[in-house]
Design a protein around this motif. Structure first.
Motif, PDB file in Angstrom:
ATOM      1  N   GLY A  11       1.016  -1.611  -0.168  1.00 14.25           N
ATOM      2  CA  GLY A  11       0.263  -0.234   0.529  1.00 14.25           C
ATOM      3  C   GLY A  11       1.219   1.442  -0.438  1.00 14.25           C
ATOM      4  O   GLY A  11       1.960   1.323   0.888  1.00 14.25           O
ATOM      5  N   ALA A  12       0.461   2.575  -0.582  1.00 14.26           N
ATOM      6  CA  ALA A  12       1.612   3.322  -1.329  1.00 14.26           C
ATOM      7  C   ALA A  12       0.196   5.052  -0.518  1.00 14.26           C
ATOM      8  O   ALA A  12       0.164   5.449  -1.179  1.00 14.26           O
ATOM      9  N   GLY A  13       0.031   4.526   0.550  1.00  9.46           N
ATOM     10  CA  GLY A  13      -1.235   6.006   0.964  1.00  9.46           C
ATOM     11  C   GLY A  13      -0.447   6.831   2.214  1.00  9.46           C
ATOM     12  O   GLY A  13       1.400   6.023   2.014  1.00  9.46           O
ATOM     13  N   ALA A  36      -1.591  -1.771  -5.183  1.00  6.62           N
ATOM     14  CA  ALA A  36      -2.433  -2.705  -5.957  1.00  6.62           C
ATOM     15  C   ALA A  36      -3.459  -1.626  -7.134  1.00  6.62           C
ATOM     16  O   ALA A  36      -3.491  -1.645  -7.824  1.00  6.62           O
ATOM     17  N   ARG A  43      -6.245   6.970  -0.350  1.00  4.44           N
ATOM     18  CA  ARG A  43      -7.629   8.021   0.180  1.00  4.44           C
ATOM     19  C   ARG A  43      -7.111   9.676  -0.272  1.00  4.44           C
ATOM     20  O   ARG A  43      -7.903  10.405   0.672  1.00  4.44           O
ATOM     21  N   VAL A 216      -2.395  -7.666  -3.652  1.00  5.67           N
ATOM     22  CA  VAL A 216      -1.908  -8.421  -3.065  1.00  5.67           C
ATOM     23  C   VAL A 216      -3.015  -8.805  -2.797  1.00  5.67           C
ATOM     24  O   VAL A 216      -3.732  -8.854  -1.894  1.00  5.67           O
ATOM     25  N   VAL A 249     -10.607  -3.207   4.137  1.00  9.09           N
ATOM     26  CA  VAL A 249      -9.363  -4.368   2.917  1.00  9.09           C
ATOM     27  C   VAL A 249      -9.945  -5.732   3.894  1.00  9.09           C
ATOM     28  O   VAL A 249      -9.549  -6.623   3.447  1.00  9.09           O
ATOM     29  N   ILE A 255      -7.161  -9.781   1.075  1.00  4.99           N
ATOM     30  CA  ILE A 255      -5.378 -10.867   0.577  1.00  4.99           C
ATOM     31  C   ILE A 255      -6.337 -11.790   2.164  1.00  4.99           C
ATOM     32  O   ILE A 255      -6.634 -12.223   3.402  1.00  4.99           O
ATOM     33  N   LYS A 279     -17.906  13.172  -0.933  1.00 10.61           N
ATOM     34  CA  LYS A 279     -18.231  14.281  -1.514  1.00 10.61           C
ATOM     35  C   LYS A 279     -18.420  14.182  -2.832  1.00 10.61           C
ATOM     36  O   LYS A 279     -18.057  13.278  -3.787  1.00 10.61           O
ATOM     37  N   GLN A 377     -10.656  -0.249  -1.165  1.00 11.60           N
ATOM     38  CA  GLN A 377     -10.216   1.017   0.066  1.00 11.60           C
ATOM     39  C   GLN A 377     -12.190   0.020   1.122  1.00 11.60           C
ATOM     40  O   GLN A 377     -11.933   0.268   2.017  1.00 11.60           O
ATOM     41  N   SER A 380     -14.208   5.119   3.775  1.00 10.69           N
ATOM     42  CA  SER A 380     -13.843   5.845   3.819  1.00 10.69           C
ATOM     43  C   SER A 380     -12.055   5.882   5.090  1.00 10.69           C
ATOM     44  O   SER A 380     -11.301   6.016   4.789  1.00 10.69           O
ATOM     45  N   GLY A 407      -1.592   1.450   9.185  1.00  6.37           N
ATOM     46  CA  GLY A 407      -2.996   2.636   8.443  1.00  6.37           C
ATOM     47  C   GLY A 407      -3.137   3.520   9.365  1.00  6.37           C
ATOM     48  O   GLY A 407      -3.052   2.949  10.639  1.00  6.37           O
ATOM     49  N   GLU A 408      -4.323   4.500   8.726  1.00  9.85           N
ATOM     50  CA  GLU A 408      -5.246   5.163  10.078  1.00  9.85           C
ATOM     51  C   GLU A 408      -5.918   4.180  10.898  1.00  9.85           C
ATOM     52  O   GLU A 408      -6.024   4.981  12.379  1.00  9.85           O
ATOM     53  N   GLY A 421      -2.808   8.255   9.543  1.00 11.68           N
ATOM     54  CA  GLY A 421      -2.139   7.852   8.268  1.00 11.68           C
ATOM     55  C   GLY A 421      -0.520   7.868   8.463  1.00 11.68           C
ATOM     56  O   GLY A 421      -0.004   7.106   9.310  1.00 11.68           O
TER      57      GLY A 421
HETATM   58  P1  FAD Z   1      -4.900   4.498   2.443  1.00  7.74           P
HETATM   59  O1  FAD Z   1      -4.494   5.541   1.765  1.00  7.74           O
HETATM   60  O2  FAD Z   1      -6.529   3.807   2.277  1.00  7.74           O
HETATM   61  O3  FAD Z   1      -3.316   3.330   2.042  1.00  7.74           O
HETATM   62  C1  FAD Z   1      -3.450   1.846   1.712  1.00  7.74           C
HETATM   63  C2  FAD Z   1      -3.008   1.547   0.234  1.00  7.74           C
HETATM   64  O4  FAD Z   1      -2.970   0.168   0.079  1.00  7.74           O
HETATM   65  C3  FAD Z   1      -3.893   2.173  -0.672  1.00  7.74           C
HETATM   66  O5  FAD Z   1      -3.101   2.762  -1.691  1.00  7.74           O
HETATM   67  C4  FAD Z   1      -4.978   1.182  -1.381  1.00  7.74           C
HETATM   68  O6  FAD Z   1      -4.590   1.570  -2.800  1.00  7.74           O
HETATM   69  C5  FAD Z   1      -3.455   0.103  -0.763  1.00  7.74           C
HETATM   70  N1  FAD Z   1      -3.947  -1.117  -0.986  1.00  7.74           N
HETATM   71  C6  FAD Z   1      -5.374  -1.584  -0.701  1.00  7.74           C
HETATM   72  N2  FAD Z   1      -5.241  -3.294  -0.265  1.00  7.74           N
HETATM   73  C7  FAD Z   1      -4.163  -4.080  -1.608  1.00  7.74           C
HETATM   74  C8  FAD Z   1      -3.515  -4.884  -1.720  1.00  7.74           C
HETATM   75  N3  FAD Z   1      -4.849  -6.198  -1.460  1.00  7.74           N
HETATM   76  N4  FAD Z   1      -2.665  -5.040  -2.305  1.00  7.74           N
HETATM   77  C9  FAD Z   1      -1.898  -3.901  -2.984  1.00  7.74           C
HETATM   78  N5  FAD Z   1      -2.215  -2.772  -2.324  1.00  7.74           N
HETATM   79  C10 FAD Z   1      -3.483  -2.319  -1.701  1.00  7.74           C
HETATM   80  N6  FAD Z   1      -8.482  12.518   7.044  1.00  7.74           N
HETATM   81  C11 FAD Z   1      -8.112  13.674   7.347  1.00  7.74           C
HETATM   82  O7  FAD Z   1      -7.337  14.117   8.206  1.00  7.74           O
HETATM   83  N7  FAD Z   1      -8.762  14.536   6.500  1.00  7.74           N
HETATM   84  C12 FAD Z   1      -9.842  14.684   6.092  1.00  7.74           C
HETATM   85  O8  FAD Z   1     -10.682  15.832   5.783  1.00  7.74           O
HETATM   86  C13 FAD Z   1     -10.354  13.835   5.606  1.00  7.74           C
HETATM   87  N8  FAD Z   1     -11.283  13.637   4.669  1.00  7.74           N
HETATM   88  C14 FAD Z   1     -11.808  12.737   4.025  1.00  7.74           C
HETATM   89  C15 FAD Z   1     -12.598  12.267   3.449  1.00  7.74           C
HETATM   90  C16 FAD Z   1     -13.170  10.773   2.603  1.00  7.74           C
HETATM   91  C17 FAD Z   1     -13.817  10.998   1.205  1.00  7.74           C
HETATM   92  C18 FAD Z   1     -12.314   9.524   2.661  1.00  7.74           C
HETATM   93  C19 FAD Z   1     -11.846   8.642   2.164  1.00  7.74           C
HETATM   94  C20 FAD Z   1     -11.168   9.751   3.555  1.00  7.74           C
HETATM   95  C21 FAD Z   1     -11.091  10.753   4.684  1.00  7.74           C
HETATM   96  N9  FAD Z   1      -9.937  11.223   5.590  1.00  7.74           N
HETATM   97  C22 FAD Z   1      -9.596  12.496   6.140  1.00  7.74           C
HETATM   98  C23 FAD Z   1      -8.852   9.821   6.321  1.00  7.74           C
HETATM   99  C24 FAD Z   1      -7.469  10.091   5.219  1.00  7.74           C
HETATM  100  O9  FAD Z   1      -8.040  10.218   3.718  1.00  7.74           O
HETATM  101  C25 FAD Z   1      -7.434   8.482   5.764  1.00  7.74           C
HETATM  102  O10 FAD Z   1      -6.973   9.066   6.852  1.00  7.74           O
HETATM  103  C26 FAD Z   1      -6.066   7.768   5.451  1.00  7.74           C
HETATM  104  O11 FAD Z   1      -5.717   8.620   3.827  1.00  7.74           O
HETATM  105  C27 FAD Z   1      -5.279   7.106   4.900  1.00  7.74           C
HETATM  106  O12 FAD Z   1      -4.279   6.407   4.674  1.00  7.74           O
HETATM  107  P2  FAD Z   1      -3.393   5.506   5.458  1.00  7.74           P
HETATM  108  O13 FAD Z   1      -2.171   5.005   4.202  1.00  7.74           O
HETATM  109  O14 FAD Z   1      -3.851   4.700   5.798  1.00  7.74           O
HETATM  110  O15 FAD Z   1      -4.475   3.987   3.805  1.00  7.74           O
END
Ligand code: FAD
Length: 450
Positions: A11-13, A36, A43, A216, A249, A255, A279, A377, A380, A407-408, A421
């Motif tokens: 995951g590259a979030g 993926a 997000r 994955v 997920v 997975i 939104k 995802q 959210s 992750g968050e 996150g």
């Molecule tokens: P993610 O960003 O989900 O990163 C995980 C990555 O893993 C993704 O790129 C995904 O494609 C990848 N992945 C998943 N499964 C697999 C797999 N099997 N193999 C390979 N890769 C995989 N936060 C705020 O601070 N302020 C806000 O205003 C806010 N508003 C939001 C509004 C919306 C609509 C949403 C959806 C979220 C919002 N958030 C907000 C929350 C914030 O976006 C998340 O908390 C944060 O971006 C999560 O980061 P992460 O790295 O934990 O997860």
């Protein structure tokens, strides 16, 4: 033979990128990031709409101006991300009923106070864990009924719980929120972070340690290492894995784990709720809504809770863009995701005509993100039930053998946010490095004995 790395980050979030950065800074050069989708950011995602960049996912830097500094705010400042201050609190004075009248501020304020009192009472009941007759009665008498009560109850629970329950983001980092209004998008921060440890050129990542479109599907793990199998049939091996896929997920069957995850882990994963937050963006040929700083947010009061309730105009972020945003959550999000965008446009226009009269122009474009139906995802953000204890998040975060979780949803204080996150990624990598040091020492001792 399969490629082999010290650590594979799935995951590259924001959490995956921040985890990888910490590893790289600590000398782990042979890391591999498997993502993926066809982009980094997860997000955090911008899209061109109506001539500007809109944020389909995270839009705000929440928690600014408090006693501790929000690290995401610092990064945004360092890279000159353009933001504008948001003040939701005025929304309660811009509540429209179905005939387009604005509720007088006295009525709005009263309903607001009632809804806050009700929420506090419910929380107390939950905390005292008493479901006796008395608390049932309180709940009944305070249950929202009228459209204005329903609208305020929705805003309070789905947006502003901070007013009722102390949330670390606002207590520790401050109560101010800034909307990202930058053509490069919120995701620009991730590219800047990645630039520190990945090879990039003209804003593009060229490093082959980042592999996109790698879904994955299976993790085979043992005392000796982890095998990662992707949908396209590739196999990658590593000493350790950091898994950053969302809680949605993890709850899905995307997975699989061999051997399966232990029960304490799967039980904890089940206990965390997934919020859906949508939104919807609408582009118009011209403005027909009131503008100005105290008019940025407005509310539609309808007898159905959460029915196109929360609106924002984008004139502060992008003057002249003629874009409105309406936010739906949970059940309404899922309903709208399942129908066509034309259907959604029709509903939204009906609501706008209730508020602003029959003569307003039709929207010329609509954008409906589908976070719930996205299999990478499945929602959210995470939401721990109010009465759940720290054990749940600790179990979700705890490694299983050589698989580390980030992750968050693994952030005890800041789950649900970008900074959650970001900080989780750092935390997980530090824990992994600690474990690796122990392992390395053990191996050294063993080879010494041999
Ligand atoms: P993610 O960003 O989900 O990163 C995980 C990555 O893993 C993704 O790129 C995904 O494609 C990848 N992945 C998943 N499964 C697999 C797999 N099997 N193999 C390979 N890769 C995989 N936060 C705020 O601070 N302020 C806000 O205003 C806010 N508003 C939001 C509004 C919306 C609509 C949403 C959806 C979220 C919002 N958030 C907000 C929350 C914030 O976006 C998340 O908390 C944060 O971006 C999560 O980061 P992460 O790295 O934990 O997860």
């Amino acid at each position: 033979s399969p490629s082999s790395s010290s650590v594979i980050i799935i995951g590259a979030g924001v959490s995956g990128i921040s985890a990888a950065k910490v590893l790289a800074e600590n000398g782990i050069e042979d890391l591999l990031i498997l993502e993926a989708s066809d982009r980094i950011g997860g997000r955090i995602r911008k899209e061109k709409f109506g001539g500007v960049s809109v944020e389909l996912g995270a839009g705000w830097i929440a928690g600014v101006g408090g006693k501790e500094s929000n690290p995401v705010w610092e990064i945004a400042a360092r890279f000159g991300l353009r933001t504008c201050f948001s003040d939701y609190s005025n929304a309660r004075y811009n509540i429209y009923d179905r005939s387009g009248k604005i509720f007088p501020s006295g009525i709005a304020a009263d309903s607001y106070k009632k809804a806050v009192d009700s929420a506090i009472q419910k929380l107390r009941d939950l905390e005292a864990n008493c479901v006796d007759d008395a608390s049932n009665r309180t709940e009944l008498s305070l249950t929202p009924k009228t459209p204005i009560e329903l609208a305020i109850d929705f805003i309070l629970h789905d947006f502003e719980m901070a007013e009722v329950e102390p949330i670390s983001t606002y207590v520790d980092f401050g109560e101010r929120e800034f909307l990202v209004a930058d053509e490069r998008g919120y995701e620009y921060l991730l590219y800047k972070m990645a630039e520190d440890f990945l090879i990039t050129s003209e804003g593009k990542i060229l490093d082959n340690r980042l592999k996109l479109n790698k879904v994955v599907r299976e993790l085979q793990h043992s005392r000796n290492g982890v095998k990662v199998i992707t949908e396209d049939g590739c196999i990658y091996e590593a000493n350790y894995v950091i898994l950053s896929a969302s809680i949605g997920v993890l709850q899905s069957d995307l997975i699989s784990f061999r051997p399966p995850l232990p029960r304490w882990k799967t039980e904890a994963i089940k206990k965390c709720d997934v919020m859906v937050y949508t939104k919807i963006f609408l582009k118009f040929p011209y403005k027909f809504w009131p503008c100005g700083p105290e008019k940025e947010f407005f509310i539609y009061a309808h007898e159905r809770r959460g029915y196109y309730t929360f609106w924002q105009h984008m004139e502060n972020a992008y003057p002249g863009s003629n874009i409105l945003v309406v936010t739906l959550t949970n059940g309404e999000s899922k309903r709208v995701e399942a129908q066509s965008d034309e259907e959604t446009l029709k509903e939204a226009m009906g609501v706008l005509r209730d508020m602003f009269g029959p003569d307003i122009p039709n929207a010329t474009d609509i954008l409906v993100p589908r976070w719930w139906n996205n299999r990478f995802q499945r929602g959210s953000y995470s939401n721990y039930p109010i009465i759940s204890n720290n054990q749940v998040v600790n179990d979700i975060k705890a490694p299983v053998g050589r698989i580390f979780f980030t992750g968050e949803h693994t952030s005890e204080r800041f789950n649900g946010y970008v900074h959650g996150g970001y900080l989780a990624g750092i935390d997980t990598s530090k824990a992994l490095l600690e474990e690796k040091r122990k392992d390395d020492r053990k191996n050294d001792n063993q080879s010494f004995l041999l």
